[in-house]
Structures are given as C-alpha cells and as structure tokens.
Design an enzyme around this catalytic site. Sequence first.
Site, mmCIF file in Angstrom:
data_model
loop_
_atom_site.group_PDB
_atom_site.id
_atom_site.type_symbol
_atom_site.label_atom_id
_atom_site.label_comp_id
_atom_site.label_asym_id
_atom_site.label_seq_id
_atom_site.Cartn_x
_atom_site.Cartn_y
_atom_site.Cartn_z
ATOM 1 N N GLU A 38 0.891 -1.166 0.000
ATOM 2 C CA GLU A 38 0.000 0.000 0.000
ATOM 3 C C GLU A 38 0.927 1.214 0.000
ATOM 4 O OE1 GLU A 38 -2.467 -1.768 3.573
ATOM 5 O OE2 GLU A 38 -3.352 0.127 2.901
ATOM 6 N N ARG A 263 5.376 -12.488 9.773
ATOM 7 C CA ARG A 263 6.092 -11.262 9.430
ATOM 8 C C ARG A 263 7.398 -11.181 10.211
ATOM 9 N NH1 ARG A 263 2.471 -7.278 8.967
ATOM 10 N NH2 ARG A 263 3.788 -5.567 9.544
ATOM 11 N N LYS A 273 4.365 0.620 9.583
ATOM 12 C CA LYS A 273 4.365 1.922 8.905
ATOM 13 C C LYS A 273 3.702 3.001 9.761
ATOM 14 C CE LYS A 273 3.130 0.124 4.883
ATOM 15 N NZ LYS A 273 2.567 0.022 3.545
HETATM 16 P P1 ATP Z 1 2.902 -2.263 8.109
HETATM 17 O O1 ATP Z 1 2.388 -3.212 9.120
HETATM 18 O O2 ATP Z 1 4.340 -1.918 8.285
HETATM 19 O O3 ATP Z 1 2.051 -1.076 7.932
HETATM 20 P P2 ATP Z 1 1.683 -3.479 5.872
HETATM 21 O O4 ATP Z 1 1.539 -4.942 5.933
HETATM 22 O O5 ATP Z 1 0.498 -2.675 6.120
HETATM 23 O O6 ATP Z 1 2.913 -3.064 6.767
HETATM 24 P P3 ATP Z 1 1.865 -3.355 3.040
HETATM 25 O O7 ATP Z 1 2.265 -2.232 2.202
HETATM 26 O O8 ATP Z 1 0.464 -3.810 3.005
HETATM 27 O O9 ATP Z 1 2.295 -3.002 4.515
HETATM 28 O O10 ATP Z 1 2.830 -4.583 2.786
HETATM 29 C C1 ATP Z 1 3.180 -5.083 1.519
HETATM 30 C C2 ATP Z 1 3.582 -6.512 1.681
HETATM 31 O O11 ATP Z 1 4.660 -6.628 2.601
HETATM 32 C C3 ATP Z 1 2.451 -7.344 2.220
HETATM 33 O O12 ATP Z 1 2.382 -8.532 1.477
HETATM 34 C C4 ATP Z 1 2.830 -7.580 3.646
HETATM 35 O O13 ATP Z 1 2.307 -8.793 4.086
HETATM 36 C C5 ATP Z 1 4.348 -7.575 3.584
HETATM 37 N N1 ATP Z 1 4.917 -7.176 4.864
HETATM 38 C C6 ATP Z 1 4.657 -6.054 5.574
HETATM 39 N N2 ATP Z 1 5.334 -6.029 6.736
HETATM 40 C C7 ATP Z 1 6.059 -7.176 6.767
HETATM 41 C C8 ATP Z 1 6.977 -7.751 7.714
HETATM 42 N N3 ATP Z 1 7.271 -7.143 8.863
HETATM 43 N N4 ATP Z 1 7.528 -8.947 7.403
HETATM 44 C C9 ATP Z 1 7.251 -9.557 6.243
HETATM 45 N N5 ATP Z 1 6.407 -9.078 5.321
HETATM 46 C C10 ATP Z 1 5.810 -7.905 5.570
HETATM 47 MG MG MG Z 2 -1.170 -3.776 4.777
#
Ligand code: ATP
Ligand code: MG
Length: 560
Positions: A38, A263, A273
Amino acid sequence: METTTEKNTASNFIRDIINEDMRTNKYGGRVHTRFPPEPNGYLHIGHAKSICLNFGLAAEYGGLCNLRFDDTNPSKEEVEYVESIKEDVRWLGFDWQDRLFYASDYFEQLYEYATTLIKKGKAYVDSLTADQIREYRGTLTEPGKESPYRTRSIEENLDLFQRMRAGEFENGAHVLRAKGDMASGNLNMRDSVMYRILRASHHRTGDKWCIYPMYDFTHGQSDSLEGITHSICTLEFEDHRPLYNWYLDQLEIYHPQQIEFARLNLTYTVLSKRKLIELVNGNHVNGWSDPRMPTISGLRRRGYTPEAIRNFCERIGLAKNDSTIDLALLEFCVREDLNKRAARVMAVLHPLKVIIDNYPEGQVEQLEAINNPEDPSMGTRQVPFSRELYIEQDDFREDPPKKFYRLAPGREVRLRYGYYITCTHAVKDKQTGEITELHCTYDPATRGGGSPDGRKIKATLHWVSAAQAIPAEVRLYDHLFNKPNPGVDGVDYKNNLNPASLEILPTCWVEPSLAGAPAGSRYQFERQGYFCVDPDSSAGKLVFNRTVQLRDSWAKIADN
Ligand code: ATP
Ligand code: MG
C-alpha cells in the site's frame, strides 16, 4: 552460526507447496507472484523479506513477479511513497519489467464485480451508521445481528449503489456490504464492507470516484485479474482468506492460492508503517531515510548493501509463527558483506596531534597501503606521511594501565604502513590540563612498519598526516530504541526511544585518498568499523555515517 552465503536451496514450507503444485501441474507449471504494497509509507526491512520472497521464488522457478500498488485508500496515499517504493525494490536488485500495476487500474472492473454480486443477491446497500455497523457486528464470542437494510431488493440495491457512485449521498450515508453470515465465527465473514463513500482525491484517479472499494474487496480480485498463482502474505491475513475465497467463488473467477507466513520483527526497532510515520511526523528522526530508521532508504543511507539485506532475508527463513530476529544477525550480514568489498582507509575520529621531532620539516613521503587484505585485486594506494600527524586520543595514556600496550611516554608503537614511533613527552594546556599534542621520534629503519631487528611491538595505530588529511564529520549511530522489544509492555513505544542513538563527531580527519568520494561510497575505517559517505557531504567537508562497528573494535591489526 552459518557464515557462507547459501543460495535459495534451503527448504521452506512455501517451496514445498510450490514443488507440489509443479508436480501436479496445478497452474500449468506457472509460478506468478506479486509484491503488493500500500503506498502509505516507505518500505522497511520487513517488506524486504516479502520482496525477496516473492521476487526470489519467481526467479527460482522461472516465473514472474509483479509489483502492484494496493492503492485503495486515497486519504493516506501519496505519489512520494509510490516513487520511494519503486526505488527501493530496484535497489534491492529486483525487476518487475513491464509488470507494474495499481489496484486503482481495476476500479472500473471492481465496480462491475460489485454489481455482479448485487445482481446475485450477494451484496446489499446498508444505511446503518459506522457505529451501528460496529455494534451489529457482534464479538468473537457473540454472533452479530443482521442489518434491517439487508432485505433490500436487488433493484433498490442496484439503484442505490449506482447513485452512490454518482455522488448523490454524503460520506458515510451508505456502504455496500457482502451478504455473508452474521453468525460466522470469523468476523470477516459478517457482511464485510465492500465499498464506502469517500470524497478524496486519489493519487492516480483524481476525483473520478467518490466511492472506493475496501482493501478486502480489492486484494483477492486484483491477484485473480493478474493470474497470480501463489498469493503470499503475512499471517494477519489468514482470517481474511475465507472472505477472499468467497468473493472469488461468488464471482466465479480464477483462484490464486493464498499462503501466509510470519512477518519479520527485529529487536531494538519497530516495523509498522503507522509507527514509522509517527517517528517521522513527530521529528523523532530526520525523515524516512534517517540512517537510524529500519526503512530500506534509511538502511541504504546508513551504508547497508542490497546483497547483505538479501542474504539476511534468505538466512532468517520462513515461519508460520511470529518471532523476533536479533538485529545483531542483520549487522552480521552487513559486516560479512562489507568485509569483502569495502576498501580500508585510515580516519581519526577523536584527533590528537603528534609531532615527530626528528622527521625533516616540510618533507612528505608516500607510503604504500593495502586496500583490502581480503581481496588483493583491490590493489594498493599511497598514503602521505609527514612530521605532523593525528592519532586517536584513546591511543595515548599518560599513565597507562596494565594491558594498555598503545602509546605512552617512553613507549614505542607501530604506525600502520608507516614507521615505529616513540613518545618523548606530552604537551598540556596550562589551564585545563588537557593533552594538546604529543612529541615523538621515529626510527627511519622501520619504514612500512617492518621490524629491522625483530624487536617486538605490541600495538599498531592508525593515523593521518595532518597537512594532507581531509576534514570530516562522522555520525555514530546506536539502536533507535533502548529496549529489545520497544513495542510491548503496554507503554508507548516512543518512551523507549534511545536518546543517545545519534552522536555527531564534527572534527574528524580522513586520509586524502577519500577526496571527492561520492555519497554512498563505503569504507572500512581501520580499527573503527564500516562507514558510508552521506549525501550531506560538501566540497569542503565529507560527512560519514557509521554503518556498523567492527565485531571487535580492537581489530586484528592491533595484535599483529
Ligand atoms: P505495516 O504493518 O508496516 O504497515 P503493511 O503490511 O500494512 O505493513 P503493506 O504495504 O500492506 O504493509 O505490505 C506489503 C507486503 O509486505 C504485504 O504482502 C505484507 O504482508 C508484507 N509485509 C509487511 N510487513 C512485513 C513484515 N514485517 N515482514 C514480512 N512481510 C511484511
Ligand atoms: Mg497492509
């Protein structure tokens, strides 16, 4: 600990699933993954894990990986984030070729899908308020209640949904919901919201839409439209999988297979984020690419290499349960990589002037220094030597304690690639008592650091020649948080920020071979660690970030 770089051979449960799918020819031998961020912040090291996994698996199986922005929330998304994400994925070494997609490209298609579900009696326009919707949803232990609007006719739903799109209603007046099961044990299946009215400009579609699909109504269909085979995501989406499958089943469209993994969490930092945005907006750090941030752009500025990050991601492997990885492992990977590739140079961070009284005034000679003992192909360079030098303040003691083998009055030490010098006396500031300079003599027979008569020298010091050295500012970093797990304990994680995470040394000296070193160049400062040139450098002054310390700050050379 394993110290070799293992290439994609370790088994993990996702490889096992793909191997089985290849064996049964489930997707006709295709492997097609995607990385779906995102664009609501900069990428962090957790995202790197997902990037390495998705692009890595595709490469390994001769498949493809898309970059897709899941841009369904116009109020939190920005072009700046899109651009930074593209830069970071490229820098990590991955290429989406012509497969750059945006969920917003599918808005029209998603609207059609929503209409299809209404026509099948599987979606309805709800006019409860947001609070009521929450109240009706029930809890994990109590079933929800059906909305009184759930029985609207298909015609009325079609009419209202079309008028929602046309902008006839206020924000929040209606939502479109899936007709799920309000008694389901899975809250996601309790009439999930599909569309909401939101008057916000979107970074790509501008003001074309005043209704936006929810992430949950977008993600699975986007994967389906792109023909993704293995839709890899983090564990928190496990409970959403039945909903995504339900949408695909009702729409009777192609089914990717969702697979969840744990994760990445790292000690001494936060990987969310939302929290990283707070650190930036609250000026707790200097922007997203502050070298203390766990963002890809922060790590890049700090001097981490893409190779080290990729190696780290491979090494930590995949799990089905959340766990926290020690930041020390990431630092180990960085050190291991930089050891192989970073040129060694001499830099003095806490300078103390040394005057060699028996060295001819005005004479400068060039001494040969090895650029990287790990890699002879990196060659040698010339380092100037003259009558006035700088050494580290720490390398001199007036009253040396036991086991202090470095410089002291009457003591002889070796200057790296230089000569043996013996301290005759220290000069002090009369007022403060502070040592302002040392006087020494040198032995001309020890040029290059060799011992002519086999006499034993216990310490080797790094140094720079005062007249030729270049001024530098050096920024030393420590953990951003002072607790291994700053996010728990019920306290605000910001209370655990480490006040000493940045130390600036404004008056350092580096050897002249570093003149004009471009931002991003990485070096090992002998005995001190790995350092990277910061973009804040100017013609008059180089600025360095300490990437990582040497494992043992009195590195091997002190003893040989
Ligand atoms: P955050 O929790 O930091 O806001 P998010 O999951 O909302 O992260 P996205 O932009 O949706 O952020 O993530 C893009 C991809 O990265 C998704 O497939 C998500 O599952 C993966 N991802 C995000 N954070 C992690 C992490 N800590 N470890 C592994 N993969 C991750
Ligand atoms: Mg997300």
